[in-house]
Scaffold this active site. Structure first.
Site, PDB file in Angstrom:
ATOM      1  N   LYS A 164     -18.765  68.862  44.615  1.00  0.00           N
ATOM      2  CA  LYS A 164     -18.610  70.131  44.622  1.00  0.00           C
ATOM      3  C   LYS A 164     -19.023  71.243  44.275  1.00  0.00           C
ATOM      4  O   LYS A 164     -19.061  72.542  44.958  1.00  0.00           O
ATOM      5  CB  LYS A 164     -17.990  70.493  46.716  1.00  0.00           C
ATOM      6  CG  LYS A 164     -16.017  70.208  45.627  1.00  0.00           C
ATOM      7  CD  LYS A 164     -14.988  70.151  46.874  1.00  0.00           C
ATOM      8  CE  LYS A 164     -13.880  69.548  46.912  1.00  0.00           C
ATOM      9  NZ  LYS A 164     -12.684  68.917  46.142  1.00  0.00           N
ATOM     10  N   LYS A 190     -12.408  69.793  32.832  1.00  0.00           N
ATOM     11  CA  LYS A 190     -12.390  70.832  33.572  1.00  0.00           C
ATOM     12  C   LYS A 190     -12.316  72.054  32.985  1.00  0.00           C
ATOM     13  O   LYS A 190     -12.412  73.172  32.647  1.00  0.00           O
ATOM     14  CB  LYS A 190     -11.191  70.911  34.905  1.00  0.00           C
ATOM     15  CG  LYS A 190     -11.744  70.216  36.057  1.00  0.00           C
ATOM     16  CD  LYS A 190     -10.948  71.248  37.070  1.00  0.00           C
ATOM     17  CE  LYS A 190     -11.392  70.135  38.614  1.00  0.00           C
ATOM     18  NZ  LYS A 190     -10.400  70.491  39.532  1.00  0.00           N
ATOM     19  N   LYS A 246     -21.545  62.292  38.126  1.00  0.00           N
ATOM     20  CA  LYS A 246     -20.810  62.679  39.529  1.00  0.00           C
ATOM     21  C   LYS A 246     -20.924  63.162  40.428  1.00  0.00           C
ATOM     22  O   LYS A 246     -21.685  64.982  39.526  1.00  0.00           O
ATOM     23  CB  LYS A 246     -19.398  62.361  39.394  1.00  0.00           C
ATOM     24  CG  LYS A 246     -18.146  62.563  40.649  1.00  0.00           C
ATOM     25  CD  LYS A 246     -16.857  62.515  40.420  1.00  0.00           C
ATOM     26  CE  LYS A 246     -16.479  64.184  40.431  1.00  0.00           C
ATOM     27  NZ  LYS A 246     -15.488  64.535  40.673  1.00  0.00           N
TER      28      LYS A 246
END
Ligand code: TYM
Length: 332
Positions: free
Chosen positions: A200, A115, A197
């Site tokens: 969203k 992130k 992965k």
């Protein structure tokens, strides 16, 4: 464990439209604990703000995530369903646990590394200490099991380390939780890049099937899914795209990989992709119908949020009180 009852705890961030990864890796499995465990499932809005959120969207998604929990079969009379920011003990315990978590431990978290490279203009302290807030969520409820997808395993393991460290200094404070990772569905991959992965926050909407996508969209996304140059439907190393589709088909039908290979022997990828799209759309259709019904009654959702927060607060208050006493905080 609380009063001789085993506890299951998990959470989902209302930070984007939920995907079939969230559904198959986590939410769908939550209800399997409802009979034997005291279950707490949280909409973790405080986690979501570690990345910038549009306030109106965060609010809308918080309602939606709660409605999706229920639409996916979580009965609010058998599970405590609530929103994290409604129970202030989460943030308070997180601060305390920050003082028992090492900088080096947090630096090793792969999600923080991912992130912080994606949001290099906003590597805030919350993004770094995110796992201690997650540990606070789990430990407040004396949790035994944490059903999650594989990407959260490292965070639950850190939570165990924090609990064990705390218990060594202040015995018998926390139950040490176990991550529960479903064999099938633990890591649903992107349809556009099956080495990544399904997420969203992916900018490519064709890479992701959302729980609320309509039937045509679901089928179209599966038809476009990246596969390989072979034509035979079989699970094998190097066939990431097909392996992912086989896993998804298996999750929705309950069929083993062998059974699936037999079912599609002699058929091409086109037929297989269509079949995956159809079983996915069939499974999500009743969830979507229920979701729309629940979302149309905001007052009922708010009443549910209030009830969940009251139930959760009762347990959270007890654990936080115990921790504060052990630490030497003065109680008035
Ligand atoms: P979040 O919101 O990213 O994801 C929610 C759940 O969905 C699972 N998941 C997946 N499973 C399989 N394949 C995928 N592609 C996939 N994508 C997501 C996640 O593993 C997760 O179980 N930090 C957590 C939320 C959280 C939490 C907690 C979880 C906060 N506090 C306490 C458990 C206990 C998160 O960001 O999940």
């Amino acid at each position: 464990m609380f009063q001789d009852q085993l506890v299951s705890y998990s959470g989902v961030q209302p930070s984007g439209n939920l995907t079939i990864g969230n559904y198959l890796g986590a939410i769908r499995n939550f209800s399997t604990y409802s009979e034997k465990y005291k279950c707490f499932y949280c909409v973790v809005d405080e986690h979501a703000i570690t990345v910038r959120q549009n306030p109106a969207e965060l609010r809308r998604r918080t309602y939606e995530t709660l409605a999706l929990y229920m639409a996916c079969g979580l009965d609010p009379d058998k599970n405590t369903l609530y929103v994290q920011s409604h129970v202030h003990e989460h943030a308070e315990l997180a601060w305390i646990l920050n003082c028992y978590t090492m900088f080096g431990e947090l630096s090793r978290m792969t999600q923080f590394k991912d992130k912080s490279s994606k949001h290099s203009d906003n590597i805030n302290a919350g993004l770094f200490t995110y796992p201690t807030l997650m540990a606070a969520d789990i430990l407040l409820y004396q949790t035994d099991v944490v059903p999650v997808g594989i990407d959260q395993k490292q965070h639950v393991e850190l939570c165990r380390d924090i609990a064990e460290r705390f218990n060594q200094l202040y015995p018998c404070t926390f139950t040490v939780p176990e991550p529960i990772i479903a064999k099938s569905g633990m890591k649903i991959m992107s349809l556009a890049d099956p080495t990544k992965k399904m997420s969203k926050s992916d900018e490519n909407v064709n890479a992701v099937v959302y729980i609320l996508d309509d039937r045509d969209t679901i089928i179209r996304k599966f038809k476009r899914a990246v596969t390989d140059s072979e034509t035979c439907v079989r699970f094998a190393e190097g066939k990431d795209g097909i392996n992912n589709l086989i896993s998804i088909y298996s999750c929705f039908t309950g069929k083993s990989f062998d059974e699936i290979e037999k079912e599609f022997a002699g058929k091409g990828y086109g037929d297989f992709k269509l079949a995956v799209g159809e079983v996915c759309a069939d499974a999500l259709s009743p969830v979507q119908e229920k979701f729309r019904e629940l979302l149309s009654d905001k007052a009922a959702l708010e009443a549910q949020m209030r009830k969940g927060a009251e139930e959760a607060s009762y347990y959270a208050r007890r654990t936080l009180g115990k921790v504060q006493k052990k630490l030497g905080f003065v109680k008035l």
